[in-house]
Design a protein around this motif. Sequence first.
Motif, short mmCIF file in Angstrom:
data_model
loop_
_atom_site.label_atom_id
_atom_site.label_comp_id
_atom_site.label_asym_id
_atom_site.label_seq_id
_atom_site.Cartn_x
_atom_site.Cartn_y
_atom_site.Cartn_z
N ASP A 125 0.64 20.61 0.95
CA ASP A 125 -0.31 21.13 1.78
C ASP A 125 -0.01 20.69 3.30
O ASP A 125 0.22 19.27 3.53
CB ASP A 125 -1.81 20.55 1.41
CG ASP A 125 -2.78 21.01 2.31
OD1 ASP A 125 -2.41 21.67 3.18
OD2 ASP A 125 -3.96 20.62 1.91
N THR A 126 -0.07 21.42 4.14
CA THR A 126 0.35 21.21 5.51
C THR A 126 -0.81 20.86 6.59
O THR A 126 -0.87 20.75 7.61
CB THR A 126 1.25 22.28 6.16
OG1 THR A 126 0.58 23.60 5.96
CG2 THR A 126 2.60 22.13 5.45
N THR A 127 -2.07 20.81 5.83
CA THR A 127 -3.07 20.77 6.94
C THR A 127 -3.38 19.38 7.69
O THR A 127 -3.72 19.19 8.76
CB THR A 127 -4.61 21.15 5.94
OG1 THR A 127 -4.36 20.01 4.92
CG2 THR A 127 -4.68 22.52 5.44
N ASP A 128 -2.53 18.38 6.94
CA ASP A 128 -2.45 17.15 7.85
C ASP A 128 -1.42 16.91 8.84
O ASP A 128 -1.34 16.02 9.47
CB ASP A 128 -2.28 16.03 6.54
CG ASP A 128 -3.41 15.87 5.85
OD1 ASP A 128 -4.46 16.03 6.21
OD2 ASP A 128 -2.91 16.14 4.38
N LEU B 297 0.78 10.47 -0.97
CA LEU B 297 -0.18 9.59 -0.04
C LEU B 297 -1.52 10.31 -0.44
O LEU B 297 -1.77 11.42 -0.08
CB LEU B 297 0.16 9.51 1.18
CG LEU B 297 1.42 8.99 1.41
CD1 LEU B 297 1.76 8.95 2.90
CD2 LEU B 297 1.60 7.51 1.15
N ARG B 298 -2.36 9.65 -1.17
CA ARG B 298 -3.78 10.15 -1.59
C ARG B 298 -4.54 10.33 -0.27
O ARG B 298 -5.40 11.18 -0.47
CB ARG B 298 -4.14 9.42 -2.68
CG ARG B 298 -3.42 9.19 -3.92
CD ARG B 298 -4.26 8.66 -5.09
NE ARG B 298 -3.41 8.75 -6.53
CZ ARG B 298 -3.67 8.20 -7.51
NH1 ARG B 298 -4.96 7.51 -7.47
NH2 ARG B 298 -2.96 8.44 -8.50
N SER B 299 -4.62 9.42 0.57
CA SER B 299 -5.36 9.58 1.46
C SER B 299 -4.93 10.55 2.74
O SER B 299 -3.83 10.42 3.03
CB SER B 299 -5.53 8.14 2.31
OG SER B 299 -5.92 7.95 3.61
N ALA C 203 1.61 9.31 8.28
CA ALA C 203 3.26 9.65 7.93
C ALA C 203 3.81 10.69 8.64
O ALA C 203 5.13 10.45 9.05
CB ALA C 203 3.14 9.73 6.42
N TRP C 204 3.21 11.93 8.78
CA TRP C 204 3.93 12.84 9.73
C TRP C 204 4.10 12.48 11.05
O TRP C 204 5.01 12.72 11.51
CB TRP C 204 2.89 13.98 9.40
CG TRP C 204 3.16 14.68 8.38
CD1 TRP C 204 1.83 15.01 7.12
CD2 TRP C 204 4.23 15.44 7.52
NE1 TRP C 204 2.59 15.66 6.10
CE2 TRP C 204 3.72 15.99 6.23
CE3 TRP C 204 5.37 15.56 7.88
CZ2 TRP C 204 4.54 16.79 5.41
CZ3 TRP C 204 6.33 16.45 7.01
CH2 TRP C 204 5.84 16.82 5.79
N GLU C 205 3.08 11.80 11.65
CA GLU C 205 3.07 11.36 12.94
C GLU C 205 4.24 10.35 13.28
O GLU C 205 4.86 10.24 14.01
CB GLU C 205 1.70 10.74 13.46
CG GLU C 205 0.67 11.88 13.72
CD GLU C 205 1.20 12.93 14.66
OE1 GLU C 205 1.54 12.45 15.72
OE2 GLU C 205 0.91 14.17 14.50
N ALA C 206 4.39 9.61 12.12
CA ALA C 206 5.47 8.49 12.22
C ALA C 206 6.78 9.12 12.15
O ALA C 206 7.64 8.73 12.76
CB ALA C 206 5.12 7.27 11.13
N ALA D 201 0.98 -1.16 0.12
CA ALA D 201 0.06 0.01 -0.08
C ALA D 201 0.84 1.25 0.01
O ALA D 201 2.02 0.95 0.45
CB ALA D 201 -1.03 0.03 1.36
N PRO D 202 0.42 2.35 -0.48
CA PRO D 202 1.17 3.58 -0.33
C PRO D 202 1.96 4.01 0.89
O PRO D 202 3.13 4.25 0.84
CB PRO D 202 0.34 4.65 -0.93
CG PRO D 202 -0.89 3.90 -1.67
CD PRO D 202 -0.89 2.55 -1.09
#
Length: 248
Positions: free
Chosen positions: A227-230, A195-197, A204-207, A167-168
């Motif tokens: 985009d940094t909203t995630d 990563l589309r989702s 990913a950022w948390e990891a 998976a991505p």
Amino acid sequence: MSATTPAGTAAAVTANAVTARGLELRARGRTVFSGVDVEAPVGSTVVVRGAASTGKTSLLLTLAGRMKPTGGRLRVLGEELPARAGAVRREVALAEVRGVNELDDALTVEQHVAERLVLHQPWYRPWVSADQVDEQVERAQRALDVTAGTGVDVPALRPREFVSDLAPLERMALGVVLALIGRPRVLVVDDVDALRSGEDRRRAWEALAALQRTSSRPLTVLASCTDTTDIRWHAGDDRILLDLQGTP
């Protein structure tokens, strides 16, 4: 473009992993990026944000000693670039960057790990044992497991699974794990938005943040996105936002 630091970040570390002043890259008669100023402490995260074709990947590769700047000044881990590019490349590792070090869909996770281990061994020992591969896969899994404490669920890597079946988010995790095998001081992760989702991007950022917190020595991360909203901006994190606007 100058870097900005969000409120709530710490200034606990003083040495800089990256110092750039008026950094510029021109290629084929056009300016890829220009006027980049940034001071990134060791152990911090630099988030390079910009729309498509604003030079994000080129900037990351320049900071990693893989592309030669055409203007400005750049110092990475105390080494002047481009003069000391070789020394920088030994300490800065790339997770998968499309068009540069893409993973081979026909290889399995453990085959990629074995291949990367061989690259970090002396030339006279071009092989690795199954135990060495297992040890690295387990080490990678332990690193991913620490993200559980952040409330995210990064998937386990299955040693015999082909890259084409990943998976991505698993693929991105494998790229990061392979990059960390050489125990670099700086990790480059390009295009998290691939990563589309949105949930995958958040994980990913948390990891990445969890990997930094649990690293045995300070690990600086250079990452790009549109985009940094995630991203969750936690108080105490040492994250620097660098906006690229692109050059007409």
